[in-house]
Write a protein that holds these residues in place. Structure first.
Motif, PDB file in Angstrom:
ATOM      1  N   GLU A 312      29.348  22.625  36.649  1.00  0.00           N
ATOM      2  CA  GLU A 312      29.865  23.618  35.716  1.00  0.00           C
ATOM      3  C   GLU A 312      29.544  25.042  36.183  1.00  0.00           C
ATOM      4  OE1 GLU A 312      28.137  20.995  34.962  1.00  0.00           O
ATOM      5  OE2 GLU A 312      28.962  19.936  33.222  1.00  0.00           O
ATOM      6  N   LEU A 313      28.353  25.213  36.768  1.00  0.00           N
ATOM      7  CA  LEU A 313      27.979  26.529  37.263  1.00  0.00           C
ATOM      8  C   LEU A 313      28.897  26.978  38.400  1.00  0.00           C
ATOM      9  CD1 LEU A 313      24.076  26.356  37.367  1.00  0.00           C
ATOM     10  CD2 LEU A 313      25.526  27.381  35.620  1.00  0.00           C
ATOM     11  N   ARG A 314      29.341  26.023  39.193  1.00  0.00           N
ATOM     12  CA  ARG A 314      30.196  26.359  40.328  1.00  0.00           C
ATOM     13  C   ARG A 314      31.466  27.074  39.854  1.00  0.00           C
ATOM     14  NH1 ARG A 314      31.372  21.402  44.059  1.00  0.00           N
ATOM     15  NH2 ARG A 314      32.393  20.720  42.124  1.00  0.00           N
ATOM     16  N   ALA A 315      31.994  26.663  38.709  1.00  0.00           N
ATOM     17  CA  ALA A 315      33.172  27.339  38.157  1.00  0.00           C
ATOM     18  C   ALA A 315      32.856  28.789  37.824  1.00  0.00           C
ATOM     19  CB  ALA A 315      33.660  26.600  36.908  1.00  0.00           C
ATOM     20  N   GLY A 316      31.626  29.057  37.379  1.00  0.00           N
ATOM     21  CA  GLY A 316      31.213  30.424  37.092  1.00  0.00           C
ATOM     22  C   GLY A 316      31.183  31.282  38.352  1.00  0.00           C
ATOM     23  N   PHE A 317      30.752  30.680  39.462  1.00  0.00           N
ATOM     24  CA  PHE A 317      30.764  31.399  40.734  1.00  0.00           C
ATOM     25  C   PHE A 317      32.188  31.762  41.133  1.00  0.00           C
ATOM     26  CE2 PHE A 317      26.495  29.694  41.178  1.00  0.00           C
ATOM     27  CZ  PHE A 317      25.831  30.693  41.889  1.00  0.00           C
ATOM     28  N   TYR A 318      33.089  30.814  41.019  1.00  0.00           N
ATOM     29  CA  TYR A 318      34.486  31.053  41.411  1.00  0.00           C
ATOM     30  C   TYR A 318      35.135  32.117  40.527  1.00  0.00           C
ATOM     31  CZ  TYR A 318      34.079  26.731  44.146  1.00  0.00           C
ATOM     32  OH  TYR A 318      33.695  25.775  45.039  1.00  0.00           O
ATOM     33  N   ASP A 319      34.964  31.964  39.206  1.00  0.00           N
ATOM     34  CA  ASP A 319      35.583  32.911  38.281  1.00  0.00           C
ATOM     35  C   ASP A 319      34.987  34.308  38.438  1.00  0.00           C
ATOM     36  OD1 ASP A 319      37.181  30.930  37.314  1.00  0.00           O
ATOM     37  OD2 ASP A 319      36.008  30.556  35.503  1.00  0.00           O
ATOM     38  N   GLY A 320      33.668  34.367  38.642  1.00  0.00           N
ATOM     39  CA  GLY A 320      33.022  35.663  38.829  1.00  0.00           C
ATOM     40  C   GLY A 320      33.543  36.385  40.053  1.00  0.00           C
ATOM     41  N   ALA A 321      33.727  35.626  41.135  1.00  0.00           N
ATOM     42  CA  ALA A 321      34.258  36.226  42.365  1.00  0.00           C
ATOM     43  C   ALA A 321      35.660  36.789  42.122  1.00  0.00           C
ATOM     44  CB  ALA A 321      34.273  35.196  43.484  1.00  0.00           C
ATOM     45  N   LYS A 322      36.494  36.036  41.393  1.00  0.00           N
ATOM     46  CA  LYS A 322      37.855  36.501  41.112  1.00  0.00           C
ATOM     47  C   LYS A 322      37.833  37.731  40.201  1.00  0.00           C
ATOM     48  CE  LYS A 322      39.335  32.502  39.637  1.00  0.00           C
ATOM     49  NZ  LYS A 322      40.240  31.461  39.080  1.00  0.00           N
ATOM     50  N   HIS A 323      36.965  37.729  39.215  1.00  0.00           N
ATOM     51  CA  HIS A 323      36.924  38.820  38.248  1.00  0.00           C
ATOM     52  C   HIS A 323      36.339  40.103  38.838  1.00  0.00           C
ATOM     53  CE1 HIS A 323      37.032  35.911  34.564  1.00  0.00           C
ATOM     54  NE2 HIS A 323      38.124  35.899  35.294  1.00  0.00           N
ATOM     55  N   SER A 324      35.674  40.017  39.974  1.00  0.00           N
ATOM     56  CA  SER A 324      35.107  41.219  40.592  1.00  0.00           C
ATOM     57  C   SER A 324      36.151  42.019  41.361  1.00  0.00           C
ATOM     58  CB  SER A 324      33.968  40.841  41.535  1.00  0.00           C
ATOM     59  OG  SER A 324      34.467  40.146  42.679  1.00  0.00           O
ATOM     60  N   MET A 325      37.275  41.395  41.671  1.00  0.00           N
ATOM     61  CA  MET A 325      38.250  42.020  42.562  1.00  0.00           C
ATOM     62  C   MET A 325      38.958  43.221  41.927  1.00  0.00           C
ATOM     63  SD  MET A 325      38.015  40.506  45.391  1.00  0.00           S
ATOM     64  CE  MET A 325      37.338  38.989  46.074  1.00  0.00           C
ATOM     65  N   LEU A 326      39.499  43.052  40.736  1.00  0.00           N
ATOM     66  CA  LEU A 326      40.267  44.133  40.118  1.00  0.00           C
ATOM     67  C   LEU A 326      39.411  45.371  39.864  1.00  0.00           C
ATOM     68  CD1 LEU A 326      42.974  45.103  39.086  1.00  0.00           C
ATOM     69  CD2 LEU A 326      42.415  44.096  36.852  1.00  0.00           C
ATOM     70  N   PRO A 327      38.202  45.254  39.285  1.00  0.00           N
ATOM     71  CA  PRO A 327      37.396  46.460  39.062  1.00  0.00           C
ATOM     72  C   PRO A 327      37.046  47.194  40.354  1.00  0.00           C
ATOM     73  CG  PRO A 327      36.578  44.652  37.728  1.00  0.00           C
ATOM     74  CD  PRO A 327      37.593  44.059  38.656  1.00  0.00           C
ATOM     75  N   ILE A 328      36.631  46.481  41.403  1.00  0.00           N
ATOM     76  CA  ILE A 328      36.219  47.158  42.628  1.00  0.00           C
ATOM     77  C   ILE A 328      37.392  47.847  43.298  1.00  0.00           C
ATOM     78  CG2 ILE A 328      36.432  45.037  43.986  1.00  0.00           C
ATOM     79  CD1 ILE A 328      33.977  47.863  44.689  1.00  0.00           C
ATOM     80  N   PHE A 329      38.549  47.178  43.359  1.00  0.00           N
ATOM     81  CA  PHE A 329      39.676  47.777  44.042  1.00  0.00           C
ATOM     82  C   PHE A 329      40.344  48.873  43.207  1.00  0.00           C
ATOM     83  CE2 PHE A 329      39.286  44.120  46.836  1.00  0.00           C
ATOM     84  CZ  PHE A 329      39.532  44.702  48.076  1.00  0.00           C
ATOM     85  N   SER A 330      40.256  48.770  41.896  1.00  0.00           N
ATOM     86  CA  SER A 330      40.773  49.849  41.047  1.00  0.00           C
ATOM     87  C   SER A 330      39.957  51.121  41.261  1.00  0.00           C
ATOM     88  CB  SER A 330      40.732  49.435  39.579  1.00  0.00           C
ATOM     89  OG  SER A 330      41.609  48.361  39.331  1.00  0.00           O
ATOM     90  N   THR A 331      38.638  50.975  41.229  1.00  0.00           N
ATOM     91  CA  THR A 331      37.772  52.135  41.442  1.00  0.00           C
ATOM     92  C   THR A 331      37.935  52.684  42.847  1.00  0.00           C
ATOM     93  OG1 THR A 331      36.167  51.212  39.878  1.00  0.00           O
ATOM     94  CG2 THR A 331      35.404  52.968  41.312  1.00  0.00           C
TER      95      THR A 331
END
Length: 469
Positions: A312-331
């Motif tokens: 279950e934690l592995r899904a958190g790693f995957y989702d977290g990685a995906k969710h980091s993309m938009l904020p970093i590239f927007s900034t």
């Protein structure tokens, strides 16, 4: 030259308009850059590939690790149920009647504990909604309450906060994340106290007018938070030991403090002078490295505590990685826009006028950072744009005047967290979408606690420091 200055102003207005209308910054920033270049007569393609993209890439290179681990950490705290447990524990201590204070404190604790700001917003909304429902507090106050906890004192003011807004000044001033501890603590306490007073005043005023949680004026009209934040199945929604969910947040604070003030100063960093490391010093990277190690340690602790649920934690790693993309590239896209503006000849006139207005280094840093953060609608993006353009000059100016770089760090960071939350701000828009409310319903309170109060506090602190100096 006049045409170039007009182009800068028009491009800024265009960026604000596009962002306000929901155009992603990744698209809006290049468009605004092109407008600026057209007015200045500079080549568009060459400026895009040789100025915009390198600046964007440099920001990603420097700060992507923090965005990445922060998003993963936030998702893991959600998946394990630790975030909800912390919220319920604090609420049980304060009581449901203190729903506003409980929401602010819980949001602040998660933000100071290293969880990404946007992740905290998704996590906190369903919890705050329930607290406000039980206490019958108008729903329209939910966004402002969450905003006070995540977009203000724990983002920029409190010393040691692992948010990127506290890391960026260190890259330019050679300071650590605990820079200006007394000033930051005083400023943070002022923002927290005044923000709570405003929200409680508004609660009493709205209730006196007959408004309740489910009144039409506060009714949800857009839709609730995305599934990522509120509907994920947790591994342990109610851990038997109430202390355990707080341990990862405590780990972030302890490791960050130890690395910044104990371990890093005691280590030999002479090898950094080599060409392969860019001839940097530890001061250039200490704040970034300390925050990175602190959040990684907290992630490791979560994994160890829940090793039986690693699938279950592995899904958190995957989702977290995906969710980091938009904020970093927007900034980063906003930073690229700032580099383009700084490259045109007209900007030199603006820059020189800033340094000849007679203000000291602190006032110059605070004013320029505040303005760029407001124009871009981003605290981190605006601060990076301002310091990329003026950072070296500001540091030299501060050394000449005898101004403390630690004070410069703290008040510059706090200034970035002021008018960055104008209505077009991506953070404001996202928070309102998460809460299912509109600007008309809730921006008054968001603006008061994240813009008016922080700006006033920074003005008071800057005046006090200038008088003493």
């Amino acid at each position: 030259m006049i045409l170039g200055i007009i182009g800068i102003v028009v491009s800024l207005l265009l960026l604000i308009t596009l962002a306000y209308r929901g155009v992603p910054v990744i698209i809006a920033a290049p468009i605004a850059s092109a407008v600026c270049l057209i007015f200045s007569g500079a080549p568009i393609l060459a400026s895009y590939t040789e100025i915009f993209m390198p600046a964007m890439g440099d920001f990603v290179r420097n700060f992507f690790p923090v965005f990445l681990v922060g998003a993963i950490f936030g998702l893991l705290m959600t998946v394990t149920g630790y975030a909800e447990s912390i919220a319920r524990t604090i609420t049980s201590w304060l009581g449901s009647r203190s729903a506003i204070a409980a929401t602010v404190i819980t949001s602040a604790l998660m933000t100071y504990g290293g969880i990404s700001l946007f992740v905290v917003a998704f996590v906190m909304y369903p919890l705050a909604r329930e607290l406000f429902r039980v206490a019958d507090i108008p729903r329209r106050l939910v966004p402002g309450t969450i905003a006070l906890g995540i977009f203000t004192f724990t983002m920029t003011a409190l010393p040691g906060t692992p948010q990127v807004q506290n890391v960026i000044p260190g890259q330019f001033f050679g300071t650590g994340s605990y820079a200006g501890p007394v000033l930051g603590t005083v400023g943070g306490a002022m923002i927290f106290g005044l923000g709570l007073l405003w929200l409680e005043f508004r609660r009493r005023s709205l209730i006196a007018k007959g408004e309740h949680f489910d009144s039409d004026a506060s009714r949800q009209v857009i839709g609730g938070p995305a599934d990522d934040g509120g509907s994920r199945t947790a591994v342990a929604l109610a851990p038997p030991n109430r202390v355990v969910p707080f341990l990862p947040l405590l780990t972030v604070a302890v490791v960050n403090f130890a690395c910044t003030l104990v371990f890093f100063p005691a280590m030999d960093w002479s090898y950094l002078e080599g060409e392969q490391f860019g001839a940097i010093t530890v001061d250039d990277r200490a704040a970034l490295w300390a925050v990175l190690l602190a959040i990684l340690a907290a992630i490791a602790l979560i994994v160890l505590l829940n090793i039986r649920h690693f699938a279950e934690l592995r899904a958190g790693f995957y989702d977290g990685a995906k969710h980091s993309m938009l904020p970093i590239f927007s900034t980063a896209s906003e930073v690229g826009y700032g580099a383009v503006v700084a490259s045109v000849a007209a900007f030199a006139v603006i820059r020189d006028s800033v340094f000849t207005m007679g203000a000291n280094a602190l006032v110059t840093s605070v004013v320029t950072t505040s303005i760029t953060a407001g124009l871009t609608g981003s605290s981190s993006g605006g601060m990076t744009i301002a310091l990329n353009a003026l950072g070296e000059d500001l540091r030299a100016m501060a050394d000449q005047e005898g101004m403390s770089l630690e004070i410069m760090h703290r008040l510059t960071a706090m200034a970035a967290g002021g008018i960055d939350t104008l209505p077009h701000s991506g953070a404001v828009v996202t928070l309102l979408i998460v809460c299912g409310l509109t600007h008309r319903q809730s921006y008054k309170d968001i603006g008061m606690v994240t813009l008016v109060i922080p700006v006033l506090v920074v003005a008071v602190l800057v005046t006090g420091v200038s008088v003493v100096a």
